[in-house]
Design an enzyme around this catalytic site. Structure first.
Site, PDB file in Angstrom:
ATOM      1  N   GLU A   1      82.639  18.789  85.839  1.00 44.39           N
ATOM      2  CA  GLU A   1      81.912  17.854  86.193  1.00 44.39           C
ATOM      3  C   GLU A   1      80.727  18.250  85.140  1.00 44.39           C
ATOM      4  OE1 GLU A   1      81.202  15.257  89.439  1.00 44.39           O
ATOM      5  OE2 GLU A   1      78.724  14.704  88.640  1.00 44.39           O
TER       6      GLU A   1
ATOM      7  N   HIS B   1      78.358  16.986  81.562  1.00 45.81           N
ATOM      8  CA  HIS B   1      78.367  16.145  80.328  1.00 45.81           C
ATOM      9  C   HIS B   1      77.629  16.325  80.076  1.00 45.81           C
ATOM     10  CE1 HIS B   1      79.506  13.420  84.553  1.00 45.81           C
ATOM     11  NE2 HIS B   1      78.731  14.247  85.207  1.00 45.81           N
TER      12      HIS B   1
ATOM     13  N   HIS C   1      83.431   9.027  88.502  1.00 43.82           N
ATOM     14  CA  HIS C   1      82.334   9.591  88.358  1.00 43.82           C
ATOM     15  C   HIS C   1      80.981   7.774  88.789  1.00 43.82           C
ATOM     16  CE1 HIS C   1      78.231  10.877  86.932  1.00 43.82           C
ATOM     17  NE2 HIS C   1      79.476  12.331  87.454  1.00 43.82           N
TER      18      HIS C   1
ATOM     19  N   ASP D   1      78.388  19.771  87.591  1.00 41.64           N
ATOM     20  CA  ASP D   1      77.147  19.021  86.799  1.00 41.64           C
ATOM     21  C   ASP D   1      76.450  19.191  86.160  1.00 41.64           C
ATOM     22  OD1 ASP D   1      77.005  16.189  86.773  1.00 41.64           O
ATOM     23  OD2 ASP D   1      75.940  16.147  88.696  1.00 41.64           O
TER      24      ASP D   1
END
Ligand code: GRE
Ligand code: ZN
Length: 331
Positions: A11, A13, A162, A293
């Site tokens: 995850e 980004h 998400h 994340d």
């Protein structure tokens, strides 16, 4: 000394410049705040990111666009998605041993989104897609999103579900006026509605809608990934099952069975042991995968230590760190 365990993070980004400009306009329109440091780290898909990965002991980041990606209600979004995915593919091509990719899709046009997912997987080598919250005005169980589900299922790639900014009506009803007006009040409202709590309730509900709406009877091959330790579901799965089991006679299985057979869970940067143990006990070690994340997760070097130090078997740590990801994403 044994070689360090390989870590694949799911995850993670990023942002491409074209989409960032669109997001900036959206944020300005809604008077929202995005810290500049995060924007800078989102935009970098080269040296600084790889340095942070090295410091944290992360071998591979599966890159995804920051919420909402190309899920923007604008007819140009289909073209924005293509450009963004091409730019992501270029970053992966520059660092093929360090990056993989989840496609961003303009879900407002589900047929175009499905075609783009097929292009991204078959031609650009992407490993799936990340969908942020409501897709094209409904959650993924909505009939209008069938083409996207069908494409993912036929390609055999997972959908990472998400969170995204909730609708204003939800914010108004649930998250306003938690403390007196002042410089922090607005940011508190926003955090309470999003990463501080609201996002996770919404995304857990999104996943349950997919289960209750029969998505997995229609697409028995479809696999979903949830971040943030399963968006509250592992904690409440027993409750969900007992309360709703008798009302799902239209389905082939119980809610808990669908969760066990169609969902994978990642930490999403939440570095606490209790949900790790709960999730392991709920879905089993074959369905827990790693994510940090980036750039929103905890500070760089903390990244993998809590997994390495967790009171679980070495075999399970390896499954979480890389073996499950290699199998699910075929990387
Ligand atoms: C996330 O993507 O999960 C995220 C953000 C912003 C703040 C916190 C967070 O996008 O977890
Ligand atoms: Zn995230």
């Amino acid at each position: 000394m044994t070689a360090p365990r390989r870590y694949i993070a799911l995850e993670e980004h990023c942002m491409t410049p074209g989409l960032q400009r669109v997001h900036d306009d959206l944020l300005a329109e809604h008077g929202r705040f995005q810290p500049a440091a995060n924007v800078e780290r989102l935009l970098d898909v080269d040296a600084a990111r790889i340095e942070a990965m090295d410091a944290a002991g992360i071998d591979v980041q599966v890159l995804s666009h920051h919420s909402p990606g190309a899920q923007i209600s604008d007819p140009r979004a289909v073209e924005w998605a293509r450009t963004a995915n091409d730019e992501l593919a270029a970053a992966i091509a520059r660092h093929p041993s360090r990056f993989a990719g989840f496609a961003t899709l303009a879900t407002g046009d589900a047929d175009a989104a499905a075609s783009e997912l097929i292009r991204c997987v078959e031609q650009l080598g992407f490993t799936g897609t990340m969908i942020h919250g409501q897709a094209g005005g409904g959650f993924l169980d909505h009939p209008r999103n069938e083409p996207v589900l069908r494409a993912a299922s036929q390609l055999g790639v997972p959908i990472y579900v998400h969170p995204a900014e909730p609708p204003e009506a939800v914010k108004d009803a649930y998250f306003r006026d938690v403390h007196e007006a002042g410089p922090d009040a607005e940011r508190m409202e926003h955090m309470f509605a999003t990463a501080g709590w609201g996002w996770h309730v919404e995304t857990g509900s999104h996943a349950l809608r997919m289960i209750l709406g029969g998505v997995f009877d229609r697409h028995p091959n479809l696999q979903v990934i949830l971040g943030h330790w399963g968006e509250l579901i592992p904690f409440y799965l027993g409750r969900v099952d007992i309360r709703m089991k008798r009302l799902v006679r239209h389905l082939r299985k119980s809610p808990a069975q669908y969760f066990a057979e169609h969902f994978h869970v990642t930490p999403g940067g939440i570095e606490t042991i209790q949900p790790l143990l709960l999730t392991l006990a709920t879905v089993g070690a074959d369905r827990v995968l790693y994510s940090a994340d980036y750039p929103f997760g905890a500070a760089e070097t903390a990244g993998r230590a809590y997994i390495e130090d967790a009171p679980i078997s070495e075999a399970d740590k390896s499954k979480i760190a890389h073996l499950n990801a290699e199998k699910l994403l075929r990387i």
